[in-house]
Scaffold this active site. Structure first.
Site, PDB file in Angstrom:
ATOM      1  N   SER A 120       0.839  -1.202   0.000  1.00 44.29           N
ATOM      2  CA  SER A 120       0.000   0.000   0.000  1.00 44.29           C
ATOM      3  C   SER A 120       0.871   1.247   0.000  1.00 44.29           C
ATOM      4  CB  SER A 120      -0.902   0.007   1.238  1.00 44.29           C
ATOM      5  OG  SER A 120      -1.401   1.315   1.429  1.00 44.29           O
ATOM      6  N   HIS A 154      -1.149  -1.218  -4.429  1.00 38.78           N
ATOM      7  CA  HIS A 154      -2.422  -0.945  -3.751  1.00 38.78           C
ATOM      8  C   HIS A 154      -2.514   0.546  -3.453  1.00 38.78           C
ATOM      9  CE1 HIS A 154      -5.894  -2.116  -1.229  1.00 38.78           C
ATOM     10  NE2 HIS A 154      -5.483  -1.170  -0.390  1.00 38.78           N
ATOM     11  N   ASP A 168      -4.857   3.602  -1.857  1.00 43.24           N
ATOM     12  CA  ASP A 168      -5.956   3.879  -0.934  1.00 43.24           C
ATOM     13  C   ASP A 168      -6.508   5.273  -1.161  1.00 43.24           C
ATOM     14  OD1 ASP A 168      -6.072   1.482   0.796  1.00 43.24           O
ATOM     15  OD2 ASP A 168      -3.988   2.005   1.221  1.00 43.24           O
ATOM     16  N   MET A 172      -9.199   8.041  -0.084  1.00 45.29           N
ATOM     17  CA  MET A 172     -10.050   8.397   1.070  1.00 45.29           C
ATOM     18  C   MET A 172     -10.635   9.794   0.895  1.00 45.29           C
ATOM     19  SD  MET A 172      -7.490   7.158   4.053  1.00 45.29           S
ATOM     20  CE  MET A 172      -6.736   5.526   4.044  1.00 45.29           C
ATOM     21  N   HIS A 187      -8.376   0.948  -3.988  1.00 45.47           N
ATOM     22  CA  HIS A 187      -9.316   0.730  -2.888  1.00 45.47           C
ATOM     23  C   HIS A 187     -10.027   2.046  -2.585  1.00 45.47           C
ATOM     24  CE1 HIS A 187      -9.573  -0.397   1.716  1.00 45.47           C
ATOM     25  NE2 HIS A 187     -10.763  -0.256   1.160  1.00 45.47           N
ATOM     26  N   MET A 189     -12.227   4.200  -0.492  1.00 40.12           N
ATOM     27  CA  MET A 189     -12.889   4.395   0.813  1.00 40.12           C
ATOM     28  C   MET A 189     -13.618   5.715   0.720  1.00 40.12           C
ATOM     29  SD  MET A 189      -9.770   3.011   3.128  1.00 40.12           S
ATOM     30  CE  MET A 189      -8.648   3.092   1.738  1.00 40.12           C
ATOM     31  N   MET A 216     -11.393  -6.079   5.471  1.00 40.10           N
ATOM     32  CA  MET A 216     -10.650  -5.086   6.247  1.00 40.10           C
ATOM     33  C   MET A 216     -10.312  -5.679   7.612  1.00 40.10           C
ATOM     34  SD  MET A 216     -10.204  -2.674   4.187  1.00 40.10           S
ATOM     35  CE  MET A 216      -9.227  -1.740   5.368  1.00 40.10           C
ATOM     36  N   GLY A 252      -0.879   1.679   9.747  1.00 39.44           N
ATOM     37  CA  GLY A 252      -0.204   1.524  11.034  1.00 39.44           C
ATOM     38  C   GLY A 252      -1.091   1.110  12.192  1.00 39.44           C
ATOM     39  N   ASP A 285      -6.595  -6.627   4.244  1.00 39.18           N
ATOM     40  CA  ASP A 285      -5.989  -5.293   4.255  1.00 39.18           C
ATOM     41  C   ASP A 285      -6.022  -4.686   5.653  1.00 39.18           C
ATOM     42  OD1 ASP A 285      -5.105  -2.756   3.654  1.00 39.18           O
ATOM     43  OD2 ASP A 285      -6.801  -2.218   2.369  1.00 39.18           O
TER      44      ASP A 285
HETATM   45  C1  DX5 Z   1      -6.368   1.314   5.606  1.00 37.01           C
HETATM   46  C2  DX5 Z   1      -5.887   1.057   4.199  1.00 37.01           C
HETATM   47  C3  DX5 Z   1      -4.756   0.113   4.132  1.00 37.01           C
HETATM   48  C4  DX5 Z   1      -3.517   0.620   4.800  1.00 37.01           C
HETATM   49  C5  DX5 Z   1      -2.678  -0.554   5.228  1.00 37.01           C
HETATM   50  O1  DX5 Z   1      -7.509   2.067   5.578  1.00 37.01           O
HETATM   51  O2  DX5 Z   1      -6.929   0.518   3.417  1.00 37.01           O
HETATM   52  O3  DX5 Z   1      -4.479  -0.289   2.798  1.00 37.01           O
HETATM   53  O4  DX5 Z   1      -2.747   1.459   3.993  1.00 37.01           O
HETATM   54  O5  DX5 Z   1      -1.630  -0.089   6.007  1.00 37.01           O
HETATM   55  P1  DX5 Z   1      -0.974  -0.982   7.151  1.00 37.01           P
HETATM   56  O6  DX5 Z   1      -0.402  -2.194   6.467  1.00 37.01           O
HETATM   57  O7  DX5 Z   1       0.034  -0.087   7.752  1.00 37.01           O
HETATM   58  O8  DX5 Z   1      -2.090  -1.363   8.096  1.00 37.01           O
HETATM   59 ZN    ZN Z   2      -6.461  -0.447   1.368  1.00 35.84          ZN
END
Ligand code: DX5
Ligand code: ZN
Length: 220
Positions: free
Chosen positions: A8, A33, A35, A37, A66, A68, A137, A145, A175
């Protein structure tokens, strides 16, 4: 089937994005990947569709995007134009999920449905045959993190059961909070794809972490 690793970019050093992309191109990872948001579906803002386009320009592997965001149906064409190969939408964000799934397919992208930790996968029973991925999820979405939620192992089994029962070919992606300690157990419990951010990018040798994660299935 071979197991897939999707780093990611949320955890990458974005001041050196090109360098990070090149590192992933050279690594044993399989997908990028990304993300997205919107500050409404989750309480964070990350990247817009254009970020996908910038990464796509130099990435030599598929773009696993992804979303969100609320109203993902409004942005399908834009993400296609920006180079998304896979588009994940959240179950919780879609009022007309069936229509949105088929709209993504119409644009020639693979489609995944993501479920938050509180959402039972049985709710996917009427669409499981129509999708390419279930994105489980294993943290509450919005931030990298975070601590892995161990209920995910049971959810993996429930998802696998549903896929078999419905004769679906969907792959299972996990994820959030994925690390070298839980990777092999996740693979063993049915995960096909692992997304990892912090574990990979916070290490001084990310390629080595990717290699270890990738081989954790065969080794255990
Ligand atoms: C969280 C994201 C993940 C995130 C994973 O909302 O969808 O893809 O970046 O990061 P780590 O591996 O640090 O949990
Ligand atoms: Zn993600």
């Amino acid at each position: 089937m071979k197991k897939i690793i999707a780093p990611s970019l949320l955890s990458a050093d974005l001041a050196f994005l090109y360098r990070e992309i090149e590192m992933l191109n050279e690594s044993e990872s399989d997908w990028f990947h990304i993300d997205i948001m919107d500050s409404s579906f989750v309480s964070n803002i990350s990247f817009g569709a254009l970020f996908t386009k910038y990464v796509k320009k130099y990435a030599s592997k598929p773009m696993d995007v992804h979303l969100m965001i609320l109203h993902p149906e409004l942005y399908i064409e834009q993400f296609k134009e920006c180079g998304a190969d896979h588009l994940h939408i959240h179950y919780e964000a879609c009022i007309h999920l069936n229509r949105t799934i088929f709209s993504i397919k119409k644009y020639g992208m693979k489609v995944g449905v993501a479920v938050n930790p509180h959402t039972p996968v049985i709710l996917l029973k009427d669409i499981i045959k129509d999708i390419d991925f279930v994105l489980i999820m294993s943290v509450n979405p919005g931030f990298s993190g975070q601590k892995f939620i161990s209920q995910t192992y049971q959810k993996l089994k429930d998802t696998k059961d549903l896929i078999l029962k419905k004769d679906s070919s969907a792959l299972i992606e996990v994820d959030g909070g994925v690390n070298l300690e839980n990777a092999s157990l996740l693979f063993k419990n049915g995960a096909d794809i692992l997304v990892a951010g912090t574990t990979i990018f916070s290490n001084s040798n990310p390629k080595k972490i990717i290699h270890k994660m990738k081989s954790s299935f065969e080794n255990k």
